[in-house]
Design a protein around this motif. Structure first.
Motif, short mmCIF file in Angstrom:
data_model
loop_
_atom_site.label_atom_id
_atom_site.label_comp_id
_atom_site.label_asym_id
_atom_site.label_seq_id
_atom_site.Cartn_x
_atom_site.Cartn_y
_atom_site.Cartn_z
N UNK A 160 -18.50 -0.82 32.27
CA UNK A 160 -17.57 0.51 31.63
C UNK A 160 -16.44 0.55 31.33
N UNK A 161 -16.04 -1.61 31.84
CA UNK A 161 -14.98 -1.55 31.32
C UNK A 161 -15.19 -2.09 29.59
N UNK A 162 -16.72 -3.21 29.71
CA UNK A 162 -16.95 -3.20 28.19
C UNK A 162 -16.93 -2.16 27.46
N UNK A 163 -16.99 -0.96 27.51
CA UNK A 163 -17.65 -0.56 26.73
C UNK A 163 -16.45 0.60 26.25
N UNK A 164 -14.95 0.50 27.00
CA UNK A 164 -13.97 1.14 26.76
C UNK A 164 -13.18 1.33 25.81
N UNK A 165 -12.12 1.66 24.96
CA UNK A 165 -11.96 1.41 23.90
C UNK A 165 -10.23 0.53 24.06
N UNK A 166 -10.05 -0.49 22.93
CA UNK A 166 -9.52 -0.88 23.15
C UNK A 166 -8.22 -0.65 23.10
N UNK A 167 -6.93 -1.64 23.37
CA UNK A 167 -5.42 -0.85 23.66
C UNK A 167 -4.79 -1.69 22.10
N UNK A 168 -3.86 -1.19 22.33
CA UNK A 168 -3.16 -0.94 20.97
C UNK A 168 -3.21 -3.05 20.72
N UNK A 169 -3.02 -2.57 19.51
CA UNK A 169 -3.69 -4.05 18.02
C UNK A 169 -1.89 -5.33 18.65
N UNK A 170 -1.97 -6.28 19.41
CA UNK A 170 -1.17 -7.33 19.05
C UNK A 170 -0.28 -7.45 18.17
N UNK A 171 1.16 -7.57 17.30
CA UNK A 171 1.77 -7.18 16.01
C UNK A 171 2.86 -8.91 16.63
N UNK A 172 3.40 -8.85 15.15
CA UNK A 172 4.33 -9.42 15.30
C UNK A 172 5.47 -8.80 14.53
N UNK A 173 6.73 -9.59 15.04
CA UNK A 173 8.00 -8.53 14.20
C UNK A 173 8.32 -9.72 13.69
N UNK A 174 8.81 -9.34 11.96
CA UNK A 174 9.34 -11.23 11.06
C UNK A 174 10.52 -10.42 11.27
N UNK A 175 10.93 -12.18 10.70
CA UNK A 175 12.27 -11.73 10.16
C UNK A 175 13.50 -11.59 11.74
N UNK A 176 12.78 -11.74 12.37
CA UNK A 176 14.07 -11.74 13.93
C UNK A 176 15.47 -12.08 13.58
N UNK A 177 14.66 -13.56 13.21
CA UNK A 177 16.36 -14.15 13.17
C UNK A 177 17.68 -14.08 12.44
N UNK A 178 16.33 -13.30 11.23
CA UNK A 178 17.12 -13.52 9.33
C UNK A 178 17.46 -11.88 9.78
N UNK A 179 18.00 -11.18 10.49
CA UNK A 179 18.01 -9.34 9.93
C UNK A 179 17.95 -8.64 10.07
N UNK A 180 15.89 -9.28 10.66
CA UNK A 180 15.29 -8.19 11.16
C UNK A 180 14.90 -6.95 11.64
N UNK A 181 16.08 -7.29 12.54
CA UNK A 181 15.89 -6.56 13.39
C UNK A 181 16.72 -4.77 12.73
N UNK A 182 16.84 -3.15 12.50
CA UNK A 182 18.02 -2.17 12.22
C UNK A 182 18.52 -1.82 13.73
N UNK A 183 17.26 -1.10 14.25
CA UNK A 183 17.78 -0.98 15.82
C UNK A 183 17.28 -0.90 16.79
N UNK A 184 17.75 -1.20 17.60
CA UNK A 184 16.75 -0.49 18.93
C UNK A 184 17.02 0.06 19.87
N UNK A 185 16.15 0.91 20.59
CA UNK A 185 16.44 1.58 21.74
C UNK A 185 15.32 1.89 22.86
#
Length: 116
Positions: free
Chosen positions: A19-44
């Motif tokens: 059942x675990x093998x047939x369960x749908x995959x979770x959200x896909x891992x991502x990367x947020x680019x340019x974080x150190x060079x003003x890549x974040x507008x806001x956070x909550x």
């Protein structure tokens, strides 16, 4: 020694494992680019275990911490710790008022819930 191997093989073939093998995959891992060079507008903050982050591209992400990040909900400012390239991913961390909160995942999000 054979009974132990038989037990391990039976555990691997149990219905719960299938059942675990047939369960749908979770959200896909991502990367947020340019974080150190003003890549974040806001956070909550999303409680004390995660936060929503909007990048310069306008996309929202949800970063979940490995554990409780006690000062996250009341923080006025935070820092982002990246590894290697200028991007935030599950190998990074959030710095909150002297606390380092390692990340467990970074996934794409619709953004924080609307405030009422």
């Amino acid at each position: 020694m054979e009974p132990i191997l038989a037990f391990v093989a039976a555990a691997m073939l149990s219905p719960g494992a299938a059942a675990t093998a047939d369960s749908p995959p979770g959200p896909r891992e991502e990367v947020i680019p340019f974080v150190r060079s003003d890549g974040i507008l806001e956070w909550r903050a999303d409680g004390d275990r995660g936060l929503f982050i909007r990048s310069m591209s306008g996309h929202w992400y949800h970063a979940r911490t490995m554990g409780r990040c006690g000062r996250l909900e009341s923080a006025v400012s935070i820092g982002f710790e990246t590894r290697g390239p200028d991007q935030l991913d599950r190998f990074g961390a959030v710095r909150v008022e002297g606390w380092r909160c390692p990340l467990a995942s970074v996934t794409r999000s619709e953004g924080p819930p609307r405030r009422r």
